[in-house]
Design a protein around this motif. Structure first.
Motif, PDB file in Angstrom:
ATOM      1  N   ARG A 202       0.838  -1.205   0.000  1.00 17.96           N
ATOM      2  CA  ARG A 202       0.000   0.000   0.000  1.00 17.96           C
ATOM      3  C   ARG A 202       0.873   1.256   0.000  1.00 17.96           C
ATOM      4  NH1 ARG A 202      -4.035   0.919   5.029  1.00 17.96           N
ATOM      5  NH2 ARG A 202      -2.026   0.815   6.106  1.00 17.96           N
ATOM      6  N   ALA A 206       0.462   2.122  -4.025  1.00 18.08           N
ATOM      7  CA  ALA A 206      -0.851   2.776  -4.154  1.00 18.08           C
ATOM      8  C   ALA A 206      -0.706   4.197  -4.688  1.00 18.08           C
ATOM      9  CB  ALA A 206      -1.562   2.799  -2.808  1.00 18.08           C
ATOM     10  N   ALA A 209      -2.029   6.175  -0.622  1.00 20.82           N
ATOM     11  CA  ALA A 209      -2.162   5.120   0.384  1.00 20.82           C
ATOM     12  C   ALA A 209      -3.403   5.296   1.248  1.00 20.82           C
ATOM     13  CB  ALA A 209      -0.907   5.082   1.261  1.00 20.82           C
ATOM     14  N   TYR A 212      -6.923   3.372   0.708  1.00 21.71           N
ATOM     15  CA  TYR A 212      -7.033   1.916   0.818  1.00 21.71           C
ATOM     16  C   TYR A 212      -6.989   1.494   2.279  1.00 21.71           C
ATOM     17  CZ  TYR A 212      -5.957   2.559  -4.054  1.00 21.71           C
ATOM     18  OH  TYR A 212      -5.997   2.995  -5.342  1.00 21.71           O
TER      19      TYR A 212
END
Length: 338
Positions: A202, A206, A209, A212
């Motif tokens: 993540r 991502a 981040a 998520y």
């Protein structure tokens, strides 16, 4: 034709000779440890911008290199994946694999490999797009889940769905990169993998981040272990005790900063760990100071965890099950004395 046959026979003989020699001898003769690592995510194992492997698993490679060769830099990192990590070990392309491989009886029996010791207690979890407003797995309904094919995560997810009568739709990808790419590009609603790896993936992969969420549900236990060939118990012992020495050091308060001093002032077990007792490394084929070198150059288990995954890292993951037994965790080493 005869010359060709002789060449093939000679090459075959070389392979047999190399395979029958002990791994420790081969490592010493080559002056380098060949360590298989996978791109598991920030904190666990990833290559930085300068091409250097960083993380918990590469540091475990370096620990074994220091124990056997005296130098942390004496490692040749070989990138492996779910599709070839067993084969490269059996084919003698690497000496050890340090990645997020789950220790199972079926793998130990059927893959020709051994798992010397658990170095991380993990569990299988799931990450979801926050925009879907899913807070627990029970709220996922018929959501789609990306997972890497050929891994314990894939089979454990299928088993969990079957046991619980869930409606989740599994989407398999051939690689971690493929599964994460599909997830972050909204081709699936959730991504499933090792809980520790999810934190690093993540943070590293991502787009944002904060978009998520890692769900609190853990659907399978995942004891992660180094992997060696099953035909060399001596080498298995070297890898096992390298990890265990890191745990003993943490329990005894021996760190990279004080290891040299503790060799003479620590208790009896500490002094044995650090080489004051003659013969400490003999049964492993190592010298007495091997653990002192490892701790001095790499650190104890707690130092390695905190630097890569814990409070001194950007991930700040709690130790949890990976704390020592006397701090509420599951980790401890057998006593060193007889």
């Amino acid at each position: 034709m005869m010359i060709r046959i002789l060449v093939i026979l000679l090459l075959s003989l070389c392979v047999v000779t190399s395979g029958s020699a002990g791994t420790l001898d081969r490592v010493r003769q080559a002056g380098v440890l060949r360590c298989g690592v996978a791109s598991s995510g920030l904190g666990l194992s990833t290559m930085d911008e300068s091409g250097v492997w960083r993380g918990f698993f590469p540091d475990m490679c370096r620990a074994v290199a220091v124990a056997t060769l005296g130098k942390a830099e004496a490692v040749a990192f070989v990138e492996v994946g779910a599709e070839n990590r067993f084969a490269v070990l059996r084919d003698l392309a690497v000496d050890v694999v340090m990645d997020a491989t789950t220790w199972t009886q079926e793998r130990e029996r059927g893959q020709g490999v051994a798992f010397p010791v658990v170095y991380l207690f993990d569990g299988q979890a799931l990450m979801v797009h926050r925009s879907l407003k899913i807070a627990t797995l029970a709220q996922a309904g018929a959501a789609s889940v990306c997972v890497v094919d050929g891994t314990m995560a894939a089979s454990s997810l299928e088993s969990w769905i079957s046991r619980n009568g869930a409606r989740l739709v599994v989407k398999r990808a051939r690689s971690t990169e493929g599964a994460l790419g599909a997830f972050f590009n909204h081709h699936c609603d959730l991504y499933s993998g090792h809980r520790l790896a999810l934190h690093g993936q993540r943070a590293q992969n991502a787009p944002n981040a904060g978009d998520y969420l890692i769900l609190p549900d853990v659907i399978a236990r995942e004891p992660l272990a180094p992997m060696v060939r099953s035909d060399d118990p001596g080498w298995e012992g070297v890898v096992r005790w390298t990890v265990l020495a890191l745990l003993v050091a943490e329990e005894k308060g021996v760190t990279s900063a004080n290891a040299a001093a503790q060799k003479s002032i620590g208790d009896a077990e500490t002094r044995r760990l650090l080489g004051s007792s003659p013969g400490f490394g003999q049964d492993l084929g190592l010298d007495n100071d091997w653990a002192l070198r490892v701790i001095g150059k790499i650190g104890n288990y707690g130092e390695i965890f905190e630097q890569n995954l814990g409070r001194r890292s950007g991930l700040r993951i709690e130790r949890g099950a990976n704390a020592l037994w006397n701090a509420g965790g599951l980790l401890y080493a057998p006593p060193l004395g007889g």
